[in-house]
Design a protein around this motif. Structure first.
Motif, PDB file in Angstrom:
ATOM      1  N   SER A  50       0.255  -1.379   0.353  1.00 43.41           N
ATOM      2  CA  SER A  50       0.147  -0.745  -0.070  1.00 43.41           C
ATOM      3  C   SER A  50       1.097   1.158   0.387  1.00 43.41           C
ATOM      4  CB  SER A  50      -1.197   0.324   1.704  1.00 43.41           C
ATOM      5  OG  SER A  50      -0.413  -0.200   2.425  1.00 43.41           O
ATOM      6  N   PRO A  51       0.583   2.330  -0.758  1.00 39.55           N
ATOM      7  CA  PRO A  51       1.014   3.513  -0.673  1.00 39.55           C
ATOM      8  C   PRO A  51       1.000   3.942   1.202  1.00 39.55           C
ATOM      9  CG  PRO A  51      -0.600   3.961  -1.475  1.00 39.55           C
ATOM     10  CD  PRO A  51      -0.818   2.925  -1.011  1.00 39.55           C
ATOM     11  N   LYS A  52       0.439   3.428   1.760  1.00 42.81           N
ATOM     12  CA  LYS A  52       0.985   3.493   3.660  1.00 42.81           C
ATOM     13  C   LYS A  52       2.304   2.877   3.898  1.00 42.81           C
ATOM     14  CE  LYS A  52      -0.562   3.676   8.067  1.00 42.81           C
ATOM     15  NZ  LYS A  52      -1.484   3.478   9.050  1.00 42.81           N
ATOM     16  N   GLN A  53       2.291   1.672   2.895  1.00 45.12           N
ATOM     17  CA  GLN A  53       3.869   1.179   3.750  1.00 45.12           C
ATOM     18  C   GLN A  53       4.847   2.008   2.986  1.00 45.12           C
ATOM     19  OE1 GLN A  53       1.666  -3.035   2.659  1.00 45.12           O
ATOM     20  NE2 GLN A  53       1.962  -3.587   4.288  1.00 45.12           N
ATOM     21  N   MET A  54       4.738   2.206   1.502  1.00 50.60           N
ATOM     22  CA  MET A  54       5.378   2.354   1.291  1.00 50.60           C
ATOM     23  C   MET A  54       6.380   3.380   1.239  1.00 50.60           C
ATOM     24  SD  MET A  54       7.704   2.642  -1.916  1.00 50.60           S
ATOM     25  CE  MET A  54       7.212   0.879  -2.666  1.00 50.60           C
ATOM     26  N   SER A  55       5.188   4.471   2.487  1.00 45.56           N
ATOM     27  CA  SER A  55       5.499   6.280   2.859  1.00 45.56           C
ATOM     28  C   SER A  55       6.859   5.636   3.678  1.00 45.56           C
ATOM     29  CB  SER A  55       4.354   6.878   2.869  1.00 45.56           C
ATOM     30  OG  SER A  55       4.162   6.218   3.916  1.00 45.56           O
ATOM     31  N   GLN A  56       6.577   4.423   4.528  1.00 48.45           N
ATOM     32  CA  GLN A  56       6.906   3.287   5.715  1.00 48.45           C
ATOM     33  C   GLN A  56       8.226   3.479   5.529  1.00 48.45           C
ATOM     34  OE1 GLN A  56       4.877   0.925   7.022  1.00 48.45           O
ATOM     35  NE2 GLN A  56       3.977   1.676   8.045  1.00 48.45           N
ATOM     36  N   ILE A  57       8.713   3.083   3.961  1.00 49.67           N
ATOM     37  CA  ILE A  57      10.434   2.284   3.619  1.00 49.67           C
ATOM     38  C   ILE A  57      11.128   3.584   3.271  1.00 49.67           C
ATOM     39  CG2 ILE A  57       9.461  -0.250   4.326  1.00 49.67           C
ATOM     40  CD1 ILE A  57       9.308  -0.200   1.156  1.00 49.67           C
ATOM     41  N   SER A  58      10.059   4.683   2.637  1.00 50.08           N
ATOM     42  CA  SER A  58      10.418   5.732   1.659  1.00 50.08           C
ATOM     43  C   SER A  58      11.892   6.594   2.215  1.00 50.08           C
ATOM     44  CB  SER A  58       9.932   6.131   0.918  1.00 50.08           C
ATOM     45  OG  SER A  58      10.676   7.669   0.071  1.00 50.08           O
ATOM     46  N   SER A  59      12.804   6.984   1.350  1.00 49.19           N
ATOM     47  CA  SER A  59      13.750   7.916   2.201  1.00 49.19           C
ATOM     48  C   SER A  59      12.818   9.220   2.115  1.00 49.19           C
ATOM     49  CB  SER A  59      15.486   7.764   2.180  1.00 49.19           C
ATOM     50  OG  SER A  59      14.676   8.356   0.864  1.00 49.19           O
ATOM     51  N   PHE A  60      11.811   9.754   1.132  1.00 48.68           N
ATOM     52  CA  PHE A  60      11.308  10.992   0.752  1.00 48.68           C
ATOM     53  C   PHE A  60      10.152  11.185   0.966  1.00 48.68           C
ATOM     54  CE2 PHE A  60      13.757   8.959  -3.259  1.00 48.68           C
ATOM     55  CZ  PHE A  60      14.769   9.870  -3.061  1.00 48.68           C
ATOM     56  N   LYS A  61      10.149  12.628   0.990  1.00 46.43           N
ATOM     57  CA  LYS A  61       8.656  12.920   2.270  1.00 46.43           C
ATOM     58  C   LYS A  61       7.694  12.977   1.025  1.00 46.43           C
ATOM     59  CE  LYS A  61      10.905  17.400   3.474  1.00 46.43           C
ATOM     60  NZ  LYS A  61      10.937  18.706   3.573  1.00 46.43           N
ATOM     61  N   THR A  62       7.766  12.782  -0.776  1.00 47.62           N
ATOM     62  CA  THR A  62       6.854  12.327  -1.688  1.00 47.62           C
ATOM     63  C   THR A  62       6.866  11.028  -2.000  1.00 47.62           C
ATOM     64  OG1 THR A  62       5.838  14.682  -1.653  1.00 47.62           O
ATOM     65  CG2 THR A  62       5.104  12.621  -3.406  1.00 47.62           C
TER      66      THR A  62
END
Length: 240
Positions: free
Chosen positions: A65-77
């Protein structure tokens, strides 16, 4: 789904010491990940947030999910694609064409842009001093737009490398001879220096040919950005 152990592992790779320890790095964005896969770089983990993207990248891609991606990403977006790749072994430097060497370049954006320029101008080997910013820094990777897949990057003791090189060595200096008045060979090494201080004395001492980009009009800017200067000089190397 990203399990807890994967989350901790991927987040740790945002730090250089863990990238060095595990010999892994995180690449974000469809284009960057696709370029690395196309070049044959080994992906340990692949994630995508949209059905279709996972099929394009390969059967081992996990849909999250996009939420999970936000947890592992180093970028604000966060982007829609993220991969964990093995750091490739540096290949042997080929001295039969031009090589770009960087002395203490510290800004990730500059290094990423210079990697893209090397790709554009067909420079396959980039040699960096050990205190140049790390090529697998997330900001560097983002700036390369996938070009890192086609440029072999080596970190080494730069003065020793240049001293031992049996090819012409050119360095960019403010007081060097105009590149437009310089006869350039078909192969050699082009050295570019630090953003604030230029080429260091220990590196300068082993450079045989000092060149510059002349300024036109009324003197105003102190110097050119290192990536911009690299673009102008690489154009001259290839044009000549």
């Amino acid at each position: 789904m990203v399990v807890k152990s994967q989350l901790k592992y991927i987040k740790s790779l945002q730090q250089k010491k863990y990238r060095m320890q595990y010999k892994r790095f995180v690449a974000e964005g469809f284009k960057t990940v696709e370029e690395l896969l196309r070049a044959g770089w080994k992906a340990e983990l692949l994630f995508a947030t949209e059905t279709g993207l996972d099929k394009e990248l390969g059967s081992n891609t996990q849909l999250i999910s996009p939420k999970q991606m936000s947890q592992i990403s180093s970028f604000k977006t966060p982007s829609k694609v993220l991969g964990v790749f093995e750091v490739p072994e540096a290949g042997e430097v080929d001295f039969t064409d031009w090589i770009v060497a960087l002395d203490k370049v510290r800004d990730p954006g500059n290094l990423g842009t210079i990697i893209r320029l090397c790709d554009w101008f067909g420079i396959t080997h980039l040699v960096c001093s050990t205190d140049t910013v790390e090529a697998f820094n997330p900001k560097v990777l983002q700036a390369t737009m996938g070009s890192i897949a086609r440029v072999d990057i080596t970190y080494t003791d730069l003065p020793s490398f240049l001293k031992d090189a049996d090819v012409p060595v050119f360095g960019a200096f403010m007081d060097g001879k105009s590149v437009y008045d310089t006869e350039l060979p078909s192969f050699g090494i082009l050295v570019m220096g630090n953003e604030a201080n230029g080429i260091s004395k220990e590196v300068s001492d082993v450079i045989r040919n000092k060149i510059s980009i002349p300024q036109y009009g009324k003197p105003s800017a102190e110097s050119l950005n290192v990536a911009t200067a690299t673009a102008i000089l690489l154009n001259e190397l290839r044009r000549s």
